[in-house]
Design a protein around this motif. Sequence first.
Motif, PDB file in Angstrom:
ATOM      1  N   SER A  20      18.383  32.997  31.252  1.00  0.00           N
ATOM      2  CA  SER A  20      19.298  32.788  30.130  1.00  0.00           C
ATOM      3  C   SER A  20      20.175  31.570  30.391  1.00  0.00           C
ATOM      4  N   LEU A  21      20.763  31.056  29.339  1.00  0.00           N
ATOM      5  CA  LEU A  21      21.611  29.881  29.435  1.00  0.00           C
ATOM      6  C   LEU A  21      22.826  30.171  30.313  1.00  0.00           C
ATOM      7  N   GLU A  22      23.357  31.368  30.235  1.00  0.00           N
ATOM      8  CA  GLU A  22      24.518  31.730  31.042  1.00  0.00           C
ATOM      9  C   GLU A  22      24.169  31.742  32.529  1.00  0.00           C
ATOM     10  N   GLU A  23      22.992  32.254  32.874  1.00  0.00           N
ATOM     11  CA  GLU A  23      22.577  32.276  34.273  1.00  0.00           C
ATOM     12  C   GLU A  23      22.387  30.860  34.815  1.00  0.00           C
ATOM     13  N   LYS A  25      23.907  28.128  33.751  1.00  0.00           N
ATOM     14  CA  LYS A  25      25.238  27.524  33.902  1.00  0.00           C
ATOM     15  C   LYS A  25      25.915  28.031  35.165  1.00  0.00           C
ATOM     16  N   GLN A  26      25.762  29.315  35.444  1.00  0.00           N
ATOM     17  CA  GLN A  26      26.375  29.895  36.620  1.00  0.00           C
ATOM     18  C   GLN A  26      25.761  29.310  37.893  1.00  0.00           C
ATOM     19  N   ARG A  27      24.445  29.143  37.916  1.00  0.00           N
ATOM     20  CA  ARG A  27      23.786  28.551  39.074  1.00  0.00           C
ATOM     21  C   ARG A  27      24.240  27.111  39.286  1.00  0.00           C
ATOM     22  N   ARG A  28      24.386  26.368  38.195  1.00  0.00           N
ATOM     23  CA  ARG A  28      24.816  24.977  38.309  1.00  0.00           C
ATOM     24  C   ARG A  28      26.229  24.914  38.881  1.00  0.00           C
ATOM     25  N   ASN A  29      27.111  25.764  38.428  1.00  0.00           N
ATOM     26  CA  ASN A  29      28.484  25.779  38.928  1.00  0.00           C
ATOM     27  C   ASN A  29      28.533  26.187  40.392  1.00  0.00           C
ATOM     28  N   GLU A  30      27.682  27.113  40.796  1.00  0.00           N
ATOM     29  CA  GLU A  30      27.640  27.533  42.196  1.00  0.00           C
ATOM     30  C   GLU A  30      27.141  26.401  43.076  1.00  0.00           C
ATOM     31  N   ALA A  31      26.166  25.657  42.601  1.00  0.00           N
ATOM     32  CA  ALA A  31      25.608  24.564  43.393  1.00  0.00           C
ATOM     33  C   ALA A  31      26.609  23.421  43.538  1.00  0.00           C
TER      34      ALA A  31
END
Length: 100
Positions: A20-23, A25-31
């Motif tokens: 999903s788009l939310e997942e 975005k969350q991965r990008r922010n974590e990276a």
Amino acid sequence: MATDYDAPRRSEADELAEDSLEELKQRRNEAQSAVVDVDESDSAENFELPGADLSGEELTVKVLPKQADEFTCSRCFLVHHRSRLANQRDGQYVCRDCAF
């Protein structure tokens, strides 16, 4: 657990496409939230700027005479080891870098 060997295999790219788009975005922010270690010695005070006045600094270098297995290139005037000798004519030595 039974495995269906006739089913198409799923790759990691397929799994990422279905996220999903939310997942995503969350991965990008974590990276991007990596922590950078900064040493105190790397502060801006220790950096030398181009054109800085170094007249008060002293450089000590130990100069060795040319060794028996070294020669001075007649084109670049650098001292090289005999293994770097490309040609020699009339007492003129040429290194491999200058021979080309």
